[in-house]
Design a protein around this motif. Structure first.
Motif, PDB file in Angstrom:
ATOM      1  N   VAL A 143       1.259 -18.572 -40.267  1.00 38.88           N
ATOM      2  CA  VAL A 143       2.064 -17.358 -40.137  1.00 38.88           C
ATOM      3  C   VAL A 143       1.274 -16.133 -40.589  1.00 38.88           C
ATOM      4  N   GLN A 144       0.597 -16.242 -41.730  1.00 40.83           N
ATOM      5  CA  GLN A 144      -0.132 -15.103 -42.272  1.00 40.83           C
ATOM      6  C   GLN A 144      -1.350 -14.757 -41.425  1.00 40.83           C
ATOM      7  N   ARG A 145      -2.152 -15.742 -41.078  1.00 41.95           N
ATOM      8  CA  ARG A 145      -3.413 -15.472 -40.370  1.00 41.95           C
ATOM      9  C   ARG A 145      -3.173 -15.042 -38.925  1.00 41.95           C
ATOM     10  N   THR A 146      -2.254 -15.712 -38.240  1.00 42.41           N
ATOM     11  CA  THR A 146      -2.018 -15.339 -36.849  1.00 42.41           C
ATOM     12  C   THR A 146      -1.350 -13.970 -36.751  1.00 42.41           C
ATOM     13  N   GLY A 147      -0.557 -13.602 -37.766  1.00 40.50           N
ATOM     14  CA  GLY A 147       0.028 -12.264 -37.753  1.00 40.50           C
ATOM     15  C   GLY A 147      -1.035 -11.189 -37.829  1.00 40.50           C
ATOM     16  N   LYS A 148      -2.001 -11.367 -38.734  1.00 42.61           N
ATOM     17  CA  LYS A 148      -3.109 -10.404 -38.845  1.00 42.61           C
ATOM     18  C   LYS A 148      -3.965 -10.416 -37.580  1.00 42.61           C
ATOM     19  N   GLN A 149      -4.177 -11.602 -37.029  1.00 34.46           N
ATOM     20  CA  GLN A 149      -4.968 -11.696 -35.811  1.00 34.46           C
ATOM     21  C   GLN A 149      -4.281 -10.969 -34.650  1.00 34.46           C
ATOM     22  N   ALA A 150      -2.970 -11.109 -34.535  1.00 29.76           N
ATOM     23  CA  ALA A 150      -2.238 -10.443 -33.461  1.00 29.76           C
ATOM     24  C   ALA A 150      -2.322  -8.927 -33.596  1.00 29.76           C
ATOM     25  N   GLU A 151      -2.261  -8.420 -34.825  1.00 28.77           N
ATOM     26  CA  GLU A 151      -2.389  -6.969 -35.025  1.00 28.77           C
ATOM     27  C   GLU A 151      -3.752  -6.467 -34.581  1.00 28.77           C
ATOM     28  N   LEU A 177      -4.430 -11.818 -27.038  1.00 24.70           N
ATOM     29  CA  LEU A 177      -3.261 -11.299 -27.742  1.00 24.70           C
ATOM     30  C   LEU A 177      -2.037 -12.172 -27.481  1.00 24.70           C
ATOM     31  N   VAL A 178      -1.851 -12.578 -26.243  1.00 25.21           N
ATOM     32  CA  VAL A 178      -0.726 -13.467 -25.917  1.00 25.21           C
ATOM     33  C   VAL A 178      -0.843 -14.780 -26.686  1.00 25.21           C
ATOM     34  N   GLN A 179      -2.043 -15.324 -26.769  1.00 19.86           N
ATOM     35  CA  GLN A 179      -2.232 -16.576 -27.492  1.00 19.86           C
ATOM     36  C   GLN A 179      -1.954 -16.400 -28.976  1.00 19.86           C
ATOM     37  N   ALA A 180      -2.395 -15.289 -29.554  1.00 19.33           N
ATOM     38  CA  ALA A 180      -2.138 -15.044 -30.975  1.00 19.33           C
ATOM     39  C   ALA A 180      -0.641 -14.876 -31.239  1.00 19.33           C
ATOM     40  N   GLN A 181       0.058 -14.162 -30.367  1.00 19.62           N
ATOM     41  CA  GLN A 181       1.503 -14.020 -30.532  1.00 19.62           C
ATOM     42  C   GLN A 181       2.201 -15.377 -30.419  1.00 19.62           C
ATOM     43  N   THR A 182       1.716 -16.201 -29.499  1.00 23.14           N
ATOM     44  CA  THR A 182       2.290 -17.548 -29.363  1.00 23.14           C
ATOM     45  C   THR A 182       2.053 -18.373 -30.609  1.00 23.14           C
ATOM     46  N   ASP A 183       0.825 -18.332 -31.115  1.00 22.54           N
ATOM     47  CA  ASP A 183       0.505 -19.099 -32.324  1.00 22.54           C
ATOM     48  C   ASP A 183       1.331 -18.623 -33.516  1.00 22.54           C
ATOM     49  N   ARG A 184       1.581 -17.329 -33.585  1.00 26.34           N
ATOM     50  CA  ARG A 184       2.374 -16.813 -34.705  1.00 26.34           C
ATOM     51  C   ARG A 184       3.807 -17.336 -34.648  1.00 26.34           C
ATOM     52  N   LEU A 185       4.413 -17.287 -33.476  1.00 22.53           N
ATOM     53  CA  LEU A 185       5.800 -17.752 -33.346  1.00 22.53           C
ATOM     54  C   LEU A 185       5.903 -19.262 -33.556  1.00 22.53           C
ATOM     55  N   THR A 186       4.954 -20.018 -33.017  1.00 26.37           N
ATOM     56  CA  THR A 186       4.997 -21.467 -33.218  1.00 26.37           C
ATOM     57  C   THR A 186       4.721 -21.829 -34.679  1.00 26.37           C
ATOM     58  N   SER A 187       3.987 -20.971 -35.401  1.00 24.46           N
ATOM     59  CA  SER A 187       3.796 -21.208 -36.833  1.00 24.46           C
ATOM     60  C   SER A 187       5.114 -21.037 -37.588  1.00 24.46           C
ATOM     61  N   TYR A 188       5.928 -20.084 -37.169  1.00 21.22           N
ATOM     62  CA  TYR A 188       7.256 -19.948 -37.774  1.00 21.22           C
ATOM     63  C   TYR A 188       8.113 -21.178 -37.482  1.00 21.22           C
ATOM     64  N   VAL A 189       8.047 -21.670 -36.259  1.00 23.37           N
ATOM     65  CA  VAL A 189       8.796 -22.881 -35.920  1.00 23.37           C
ATOM     66  C   VAL A 189       8.322 -24.063 -36.769  1.00 23.37           C
ATOM     67  N   ALA A 190       7.006 -24.183 -36.911  1.00 20.47           N
ATOM     68  CA  ALA A 190       6.461 -25.261 -37.733  1.00 20.47           C
ATOM     69  C   ALA A 190       6.889 -25.117 -39.191  1.00 20.47           C
ATOM     70  N   LEU A 191       6.993 -23.878 -39.675  1.00 18.94           N
ATOM     71  CA  LEU A 191       7.437 -23.666 -41.054  1.00 18.94           C
ATOM     72  C   LEU A 191       8.895 -24.057 -41.222  1.00 18.94           C
ATOM     73  N   TYR A 192       9.719 -23.698 -40.262  1.00 18.42           N
ATOM     74  CA  TYR A 192      11.115 -24.130 -40.314  1.00 18.42           C
ATOM     75  C   TYR A 192      11.211 -25.651 -40.367  1.00 18.42           C
ATOM     76  N   GLN A 193      10.426 -26.312 -39.526  1.00 21.81           N
ATOM     77  CA  GLN A 193      10.462 -27.774 -39.505  1.00 21.81           C
ATOM     78  C   GLN A 193       9.925 -28.352 -40.805  1.00 21.81           C
ATOM     79  N   ALA A 194       8.836 -27.781 -41.327  1.00 23.84           N
ATOM     80  CA  ALA A 194       8.244 -28.294 -42.554  1.00 23.84           C
ATOM     81  C   ALA A 194       9.182 -28.125 -43.748  1.00 23.84           C
ATOM     82  N   MET A 195      10.011 -27.070 -43.728  1.00 24.35           N
ATOM     83  CA  MET A 195      10.951 -26.838 -44.818  1.00 24.35           C
ATOM     84  C   MET A 195      12.263 -27.584 -44.619  1.00 24.35           C
ATOM     85  N   GLY A 196      12.327 -28.454 -43.636  1.00 22.32           N
ATOM     86  CA  GLY A 196      13.532 -29.244 -43.435  1.00 22.32           C
ATOM     87  C   GLY A 196      14.657 -28.461 -42.780  1.00 22.32           C
TER      88      GLY A 196
END
Length: 460
Positions: free
Chosen positions: A379-387, A431-450
């Motif tokens: 989430v942190q790295r892909t957000g900076k990368q997208a910017e 840019l599209v790939q970075a935005q995708t990675d950022r959103l999927t990282s949020y999904v992965a975080l939701y899943q990792a946090m149960g």
């Protein structure tokens, strides 16, 4: 057992924090979520069942809910729960008395004192009952182990539900990213078509060489192949999402664009005990509980067992003037004397399974923290990368505009405009790939946090 689980979790926490056209379905199609999604788990909390709404796309919400309602893997997991529930009922039934009835009928001959034979018909209805006193808790431990296994099976179903929701959400994000790539490819193809037209006209009028014209042709063809490639990827992604929702291949409705999906806010200082809501961690914990109780039950099998039996009945016969009442009451003690090592082998096997469950629980806890840390880093790295990529794309777009103006005015060669077009296309796709990675990282975080990082209201 709770102390053992807490100890293992504490150890794990150390050091971690050819295809026809498609018709789009209506975007408002919805499906109900099956009951029991917020299954109570450890410490009386519940799994968050609507985390996917944080992305602010009603179409995404409807798609995830349809997957939860129709996914085949979830249906299979639900049938496994029914099997585990039947096994628990069978183990619990061993604690109850066993009562049976019989009505045997007999026919024969009798002799009178005078030697005269006569035919007699009789019946002996009766009731038998037996009850295992379970002095050392062997059956009670087996019943509790079956209960723990039932809870573990239910947690396994919730793990599949959480994974299905996360996979569906990630698949939808990927689909919107592919739509964005297709749009970029088509826009670039239109620009290349215009450049090819200008290059052809300049070549035919003698203002430029054949080399520039051939370069324009090559770049147009290179961009044109991106369109069918993106369309193929979109079709396959739609098929994958259809499989998740339990449907045949179909078109998937679209909602918000990729860059319009909401970015959930993550609070600072997330407590580590939120991970106890993860269904896979609770499953591992209950599997360990079941293995430990099974081991205790196997050890109790070495001790004597006391059972009570009783029968009551009546003898009815044409040879008797009055019925004869019968009853008996007894007890039996069964103790293992020599079994060739069978009980000892069963105990050793149960001990090995208990140890395996303990190590599996610790591994599950470690994997949970790794997944959370990976998702947070993503989430942190892909957000900076997208910017950064957004700034690069904006700069590349300005450079292309300047190069195009210089080329049309005759101040520069076509290669300058060509390089600017390539740079812009690469920046946009990145840019599209970075935005995708950022959103999927949020999904992965939701899943990792149960299921999220909001503390749910305790149930019960």
């Amino acid at each position: 057992m709770k102390a053992v689980s807490a100890l293992l979790l504490g150890v794990a926490l150390t050091g971690c924090v050819a295809r026809g056209p498609r018709r789009d379905p209506p975007a408002t199609a919805t499906a109900s979520v099956p009951g029991g999604w917020r299954t109570p788990v450890a410490n009386g909390v519940a799994i968050a069942g609507d985390w996917w709404t944080a992305f602010g796309d009603p179409v995404l919400t409807a798609l995830v809910e349809r997957a939860l309602a129709n996914n085949v893997d979830i249906a299979i997991a639900a049938s496994r729960i029914e099997e585990a529930r039947a096994a628990e009922a069978l183990a619990r039934a061993q604690l109850s008395p066993q009562v049976g009835g019989s009505l045997p009928e007999t026919q024969g001959q009798t002799l009178s004192p005078f030697g005269t034979p006569s035919r007699a018909i009789g019946a002996q209805p009766g009731i038998t009952a037996s009850f295992d006193l379970d002095l050392f808790g062997r059956l009670r431990l087996a019943s509790r182990a079956a209960r723990a296994q039932l809870l573990a099976t239910a947690a396994a179903r919730d793990t599949i539900r959480l994974a299905t929701a996360a996979t569906t959400a990630s698949g939808y994000v990927t689909l919107r990213a592919l739509d964005q790539r297709l749009a970029i490819a088509r826009a670039t193809l239109a620009a290349r078509s215009d450049a090819l037209r200008i290059a052809r006209r300049r070549f035919e009028t003698g203002y430029s060489s054949r080399l520039e014209y051939r370069q324009a042709q090559a770049e147009y063809a290179a961009t044109a192949q991106l369109v069918p490639a993106a369309e193929l990827a979109i079709a396959r992604q739609e098929n994958a999402l259809s499989l998740l929702t339990g449907d045949p291949p179909r078109a998937i409705a679209r909602g918000r664009a990729l860059d319009r999906l909401a970015i959930p806010a993550i609070p600072d200082g997330l407590p580590a005990d939120l991970l106890r809501r993860r269904p896979d961690l609770y499953q591992a914990e209950q599997t360990l509980v079941a293995a430990d109780l099974t081991l205790d039950s196997q050890r109790a099998a070495f001790l004597p067992n006391l059972a009570l039996t009783g029968t009551a009945g009546v003898v009815l016969s044409t040879a008797l003037s009055d019925p004869v009442a019968l009853f008996s009451l007894g007890a039996s003690v069964l103790a293992p004397l020599f079994d060739g090592g069978r009980l000892r082998a069963q105990e050793n096997a149960a001990t090995a399974r208990r140890d395996q469950a303990a190590f599996a629980y610790r591994r599950t806890a470690l994997v949970a923290f790794r997944e959370v840390d990976d998702a947070l880093a993503g989430v942190q790295r892909t957000g900076k990368q997208a910017e950064d990529l957004a700034q690069q794309a904006a700069a590349a777009s300005g450079a292309l505009q300047n190069a195009t103006n210089r080329y049309r005015a005759g101040y520069s060669a076509y290669i300058e405009q060509l390089d600017a077009q390539r740079n812009l296309l690469t920046a946009q796709l990145s840019l599209v790939q970075a935005q995708t990675d950022r959103l999927t990282s949020y999904v992965a975080l939701y899943q990792a946090m149960g299921g999220g990082w909001t503390r749910p209201v305790p149930t019960g």
